[in-house]
Design an enzyme around this catalytic site. Structure first.
Site, PDB file in Angstrom:
ATOM      1  N   CYS A 196      72.357  46.976  -2.010  1.00  0.00           N
ATOM      2  CA  CYS A 196      72.708  47.495  -3.334  1.00  0.00           C
ATOM      3  C   CYS A 196      73.974  46.824  -3.865  1.00  0.00           C
ATOM      4  O   CYS A 196      74.065  46.511  -5.047  1.00  0.00           O
ATOM      5  CB  CYS A 196      72.969  48.997  -3.290  1.00  0.00           C
ATOM      6  SG  CYS A 196      71.855  49.938  -2.276  1.00  0.00           S
ATOM      7  N   ASP A 197      74.961  46.661  -2.988  1.00  0.00           N
ATOM      8  CA  ASP A 197      76.297  46.288  -3.467  1.00  0.00           C
ATOM      9  C   ASP A 197      76.770  44.897  -3.041  1.00  0.00           C
ATOM     10  O   ASP A 197      77.829  44.441  -3.498  1.00  0.00           O
ATOM     11  CB  ASP A 197      77.324  47.326  -2.971  1.00  0.00           C
ATOM     12  CG  ASP A 197      76.971  48.737  -3.430  1.00  0.00           C
ATOM     13  OD1 ASP A 197      76.423  48.857  -4.533  1.00  0.00           O
ATOM     14  OD2 ASP A 197      77.229  49.691  -2.686  1.00  0.00           O
ATOM     15  N   CYS A 204      75.444  50.313   1.704  1.00  0.00           N
ATOM     16  CA  CYS A 204      74.218  49.601   1.342  1.00  0.00           C
ATOM     17  C   CYS A 204      74.519  48.188   0.853  1.00  0.00           C
ATOM     18  O   CYS A 204      74.877  47.984  -0.316  1.00  0.00           O
ATOM     19  CB  CYS A 204      73.465  50.377   0.280  1.00  0.00           C
ATOM     20  SG  CYS A 204      71.978  49.541  -0.269  1.00  0.00           S
TER      21      CYS A 204
END
Ligand code: NDP
Length: 328
Positions: A140-141, A137
């Protein structure tokens, strides 16, 4: 531990689940949505959405899901922070499901909208280095790789979108694809090829994810799918974006599914082989897998559920009369 009754139990909280809930609530079915481990579904881990009708400007996936949820609640849906761990479809309707909390959910009808989850390559180092350089992701990261070298593996819309998203953080983004042609939509491909921050490695698969001395990802070992040659690519972060697998573990042996695990439905409908049990969205859609198609299937499931209940009520009302006639 409590028992919750409803005319429509909806498992899953992506566009399919929330849309089913909106329609069911407006039909006075007092639906319950059991949200699962990732409330809002896959769109909560995407960034920009520009193909969901009704919004001329680009919108954010998490925002869209918050709005759908709020709309479903506003019209009377009960949202549960729980994850279904087992279901009993054999003895229904009503259908019974047990949550991780120990609560029991009893639905006169059931809509399965559990969606799909990111797939992994299964290459050595991939799981071990999860959170230490390997992720599924970028949204997200990606932030953690500001100014660093990153790679994305895959050739579909997700991979290209992730690569483009990563250019917000990194000037050195490599897309690694196993063929010499991308599956992604042309508009995304054009953006990718235009960016000066991206490059594509064609005909390559990742054989392994290798750690450096500090225990975080250091480089990838690649294999050329045409020549078989191996090479290495130094990266700080690698994002696996090779598609999704449907979340159907709960239904194995209970409902028919195809080889890839997608639930079988009567073509053109969300009806499974069990009357009163419907499947909507990515969990039953190998082909389109769009938020808008999932929402459409959710709507269809709620409408079919409503019809199913009405037909059952009619039969129950008619039954005593039939019995009396039979006795005459
Ligand atoms: P896709 O199934 O479309 O693409 C998966 C990609 O990963 C393919 O390029 C595939 O290669 C590659 N791949 C699969 N398995 C492996 C493997 N073992 N090793 C190496 N590469 C592999 O998945 P996506 O997640 O990209 O998209 C899913 C759906 O969601 C699609 O319908 C897509 O259109 C949609 N979507 C739409 C978006 C939007 O409209 N904004 C955003 C994101 C997704 P190959 O091509 O060789 O098969």
């Amino acid at each position: 531990m409590a028992t919750h009754h409803t005319k429509m139990l909806i498992i899953g909280s992506g566009p399919a689940g929330y849309s089913a809930a909106i329609y069911a609530a407006r039909a006075m079915m007092e639906p319950i949505v059991v949200q699962g481990l990732q409330p809002g579904g896959q769109l909560t881990i995407t960034t920009e959405v520009e193909n969901y009708p009704g919004f001329r400007d680009v919108i954010q996936g998490p925002w869209l899901m918050e709005e759908m949820k709020a709309q479903a609640e506003h019209v009377g849906t009960r949202m549960m922070w729980d994850t279904i761990v087992s279901v009993d479809l054999e003895n229904g309707p009503p259908f019974r499901a047990i949550g991780d909390s120990g609560d029991e959910y009893i639905g006169e009808t059931l809509v399965i909208a559990t969606g799909a989850q990111a797939k992994w390559l299964g290459a050595p180092g991939e799981q071990e280095l999860g959170g230490k350089g390997v992720s599924a992701c970028a949204t997200c990261d990606g932030f953690f790789y500001r100014g660093k070298k990153v790679a994305v593996i895959g050739g579909g819309n997700t991979a290209v979108e992730e690569a483009l998203y990563l250019t917000n953080h990194s000037d050195d983004v490599t897309l690694i694809h196993r063929r010499d042609e991308l599956r992604a939509e042309k508009i995304l491909q054009n953006r990718l090829f235009k960016s000066e921050k991206t490059n594509v490695l064609w005909n390559k698969t990742v054989k392994s994810f290798e750690a450096g001395e500090d225990g975080t990802l250091d480089h990838l070992v690649l294999e050329d799918t045409v020549t078989g040659e191996t090479s290495t690519l130094e990266v700080d972060g690698a994002f696996v974006a090779i598609g999704h697998a449907p979340a159907t573990e709960l239904f194995k042996g209970k409902l028919a599914m195809d080889d890839a695990g997608y639930l079988d439905v009567e073509p053109g409908t969300p009806k499974t082989a069990i009357p009163g049990v419907f499947a909507a969205g990515d969990v039953a859609d190998h082909t389109y897998r769009q938020a808008v198609t999932a929402a459409g299937m959710g709507c269809m499931a709620a409408l079919d559920g409503e019809k199913f209940l009405a037909a059952r009520e009619d039969t129950m009302e008619e039954a005593p009369q039939e019995t009396a006639e039979a006795a005459e």
